[in-house]
Write an enzyme that holds these catalytic residues in place. Structure first.
Site, PDB file in Angstrom:
ATOM      1  N   GLY A 193       1.261 -60.871  31.790  1.00  0.00           N
ATOM      2  CA  GLY A 193       2.075 -59.824  32.408  1.00  0.00           C
ATOM      3  C   GLY A 193       1.578 -59.478  33.798  1.00  0.00           C
ATOM      4  N   GLY A 233      -0.349 -57.774  36.049  1.00  0.00           N
ATOM      5  CA  GLY A 233      -1.540 -56.943  35.973  1.00  0.00           C
ATOM      6  C   GLY A 233      -1.819 -56.134  37.216  1.00  0.00           C
ATOM      7  N   ARG A 234      -1.220 -56.522  38.339  1.00  0.00           N
ATOM      8  CA  ARG A 234      -1.430 -55.749  39.573  1.00  0.00           C
ATOM      9  C   ARG A 234      -0.180 -55.755  40.454  1.00  0.00           C
ATOM     10  NH1 ARG A 234      -5.343 -59.384  43.521  1.00  0.00           N
ATOM     11  NH2 ARG A 234      -4.318 -61.390  43.205  1.00  0.00           N
ATOM     12  N   ASP A 261      -8.493 -53.229  37.755  1.00  0.00           N
ATOM     13  CA  ASP A 261      -8.089 -52.020  38.483  1.00  0.00           C
ATOM     14  C   ASP A 261      -6.687 -52.121  39.059  1.00  0.00           C
ATOM     15  OD1 ASP A 261      -8.395 -53.715  40.673  1.00  0.00           O
ATOM     16  OD2 ASP A 261     -10.240 -52.779  41.377  1.00  0.00           O
ATOM     17  N   GLY A 262      -6.057 -53.301  38.955  1.00  0.00           N
ATOM     18  CA  GLY A 262      -4.693 -53.458  39.447  1.00  0.00           C
ATOM     19  C   GLY A 262      -4.575 -53.504  40.953  1.00  0.00           C
ATOM     20  N   ARG A 284       9.286 -66.354  35.192  1.00  0.00           N
ATOM     21  CA  ARG A 284       8.341 -67.468  35.197  1.00  0.00           C
ATOM     22  C   ARG A 284       8.504 -68.300  33.927  1.00  0.00           C
ATOM     23  NH1 ARG A 284       3.588 -64.731  37.980  1.00  0.00           N
ATOM     24  NH2 ARG A 284       4.387 -62.701  38.608  1.00  0.00           N
ATOM     25  N   ASP A 289       2.197 -69.412  34.048  1.00  0.00           N
ATOM     26  CA  ASP A 289       2.630 -68.076  34.467  1.00  0.00           C
ATOM     27  C   ASP A 289       2.749 -67.969  35.978  1.00  0.00           C
ATOM     28  OD1 ASP A 289      -0.347 -68.254  33.892  1.00  0.00           O
ATOM     29  OD2 ASP A 289      -0.322 -66.463  35.145  1.00  0.00           O
ATOM     30  N   ASN A 290       2.341 -69.009  36.706  1.00  0.00           N
ATOM     31  CA  ASN A 290       2.506 -69.037  38.161  1.00  0.00           C
ATOM     32  C   ASN A 290       3.633 -69.973  38.589  1.00  0.00           C
ATOM     33  OD1 ASN A 290       0.359 -67.283  38.466  1.00  0.00           O
ATOM     34  ND2 ASN A 290      -1.135 -68.904  38.809  1.00  0.00           N
ATOM     35  N   ASP A 305       2.817 -66.958  43.610  1.00  0.00           N
ATOM     36  CA  ASP A 305       1.470 -66.479  43.292  1.00  0.00           C
ATOM     37  C   ASP A 305       0.396 -67.287  44.005  1.00  0.00           C
ATOM     38  OD1 ASP A 305       2.012 -64.251  41.825  1.00  0.00           O
ATOM     39  OD2 ASP A 305       1.838 -65.204  39.880  1.00  0.00           O
TER      40      ASP A 305
END
Length: 490
Positions: A81, A83-84, A119-120, A177, A248-249, A258
């Site tokens: 997912g 994440g940032r 920390d995103g 994706r 996922d990329n 990405d």
């Protein structure tokens, strides 16, 4: 700029709503006029800065992070997912009669439910690299996501050491994706109904000429195979290594997606590795065509509840031919190999040209030639002459001379040499985003001077032009900048 919320409104359960955390002392580090025009923006304003930095809400924005999974370095990760990254919605230029919608995402805007204890945030170096890569590839006509801007701050974040946070404002025709389909096939929450829902949405949004039924699903996957092959054909021709080709990329639209430890080739090396987390070279430059197919096979597995295996295999079997077709198209243009109707339909000529191209790549590798500069030299080549300016840096002259003789025979007699040279310069860039140039711009920006970044971005928007007083940007890297290898956080 106007916003739609099709993904948010139609695919409940495919995302989590989450709002960005503001960054302190936001300021514009870089801005792309070309990307801005895609969504009807003209200039960076103070109000937009506050909105894109999370300090003000944007009217009409929905704010969400998508859920997906993926194969990372060959192993399956069941829940990844965004994440940032936080998506605002789909923006478009309200002045266009038939506008293309672009997702706007704030990359580095704070933690999401998918941050996995992170920390995103994005650090300045990674934000700058994504911005430059997106816009450089676009100027080279390589399918890619875009970057509107980079926003800097004084917010400290920790990686190997303390750095400052930044946000890349990314534009993508879609953020869907390969990993989306994997998630809804393999997770306990997934189901055939979810796969069909995602397929129907993807087709309606991006392939409206296809039907939302079994026939349309087959045609869609065949198109994804083709678009992925075309993308990787572009990468191999321009000398671009992505560095982390996890599923996922991979965009289902065949866009470069990405950017982390990417690199454009300096010295040509078929087995060049740009990611220090990839010591075995799974994602080395020369491995990208095979990895593209491997990733498509993982997507095909995820689609087996919806599409019959025989039809998936039939689509996958088109990959190699599509990749070769695209690669040959681009490399013939770079070398000036004319294509008549007879040649275009000749499998034997394709084989001979691939051999000629492969031999030249072997010459470059053996003689440690710069990939971009060597092809640019064809713009000064008198191909009718037995003497070649390309031979100046060649150590193994017999091998090159044998190749050059065959090359001249293939090109044939050129009647207008200036036009031929100009055609080579129109497809062989003088300027690419070399890692050392990006690093110099990053260091200067970290010291408070974004002038190098702005100049480098401006240069890369016109990669084929000579650009007076800029030729130093085309030089081979200094000793410290040769073969730079980046991390996934780059």
């Amino acid at each position: 700029m106007q916003l739609k919320q099709d993904f948010f409104e139609q695919l409940e359960g495919f995302y989590s709503q989450v709002y960005p955390l503001p960054i302190s002392q936001p300021h514009w580090l870089a801005w792309s006029d070309d990307a801005a025009a895609l969504i009807g923006l003209t200039k960076p304003t103070d109000e937009l800065l506050m909105q894109m930095s999370g300090n003000q809400q944007i009217p009409g924005a929905s704010y969400y992070a998508q859920v997906y999974s993926g194969h990372q370095f060959g192993g399956y990760s069941p829940r990844l997912g965004d994440g940032r990254s936080i998506i605002l919605g789909e923006a478009f230029n309200g002045q266009d009669a038939h506008p293309q919608a672009w997702d706007i995402a704030l990359k580095g805007a704070g933690p999401t439910p998918y941050s996995r204890h992170g920390d995103g945030r994005a650090v300045m170096r990674s934000a700058v690299r994504e911005f430059l890569a997106s816009e450089a590839l676009a100027a080279l006509s390589v399918p890619t996501t875009r970057a509107l801007a980079v926003i800097g701050s004084d917010l400290p974040v920790w990686r190997e050491s303390q750095e400052t946070a930044a946000i890349t404002v990314r534009l993508a025709k879609s953020h869907i994706r390969f990993g989306h389909f994997e998630y809804f096939c393999h997770s306990e929450q997934g189901s055939k109904d979810k796969l069909i829902q995602l397929l129907n949405f993807t087709i309606a949004q991006h392939y409206p000429h296809l039907s939302q039924d079994y026939h349309g699903y087959k045609a869609w996957f065949t198109q994804v195979v083709k678009d992925t092959a075309v993308l990787i054909g572009h990468w191999q021709a321009v000398g671009f290594a992505h560095g982390v080709l996890n599923t996922d990329n991979m965009s289902v639209l065949g866009d470069s997606f990405d950017f982390g430890p990417f690199a454009f080739l300096d010295t040509f090396k078929e087995d060049f590795i740009c990611n220090h987390s990839d010591p075995e070279g799974r994602y080395a430059f020369g491995q990208q065509p095979g990895i593209g197919l491997w990733n498509l096979q993982r997507l095909a597995q995820a689609l087996t509840p919806v599409i019959e295996s025989d039809d998936l295999v039939a689509a996958l079997n088109t990959y190699q031919a599509e990749l070769v077709k695209q690669y040959l198209l681009l490399m013939r243009a770079k070398l000036g190999l004319s294509v008549t109707e007879q040649i275009a339909n000749s499998a034997e000529q394709d084989k001979q040209d691939l051999d000629l191209i492969g031999r030249f790549c072997g010459v470059m590798q053996h003689n440690m030639l710069d990939y971009t500069n060597t092809f640019r030299a064809f713009g000064n080549l008198d191909v009718n002459s037995a003497k070649s300016n390309i031979a100046d840096e060649i150590i193994d002259r017999p091998t090159f001379d044998a190749w050059y003789k065959d090359y001249q025979q293939r090109v044939g007699k050129v009647t207008d040499i200036e036009a031929w040279q100009g055609a080579r310069n129109s497809v062989n860039p003088k300027y690419i985003l070399r890692n050392y140039l990006a690093q110099e711009a990053i260091v200067a920006a970290e010291e408070g001077d974004n002038g190098k970044l702005v100049e480098l971005h401006r240069l890369l928007t016109q990669p084929y032009a000579e650009q007076e007083h800029m030729s130093h940007y085309a030089q081979r890297p200094p000793q410290w900048g040769q073969g730079l290898i980046m991390s996934c956080s780059s």
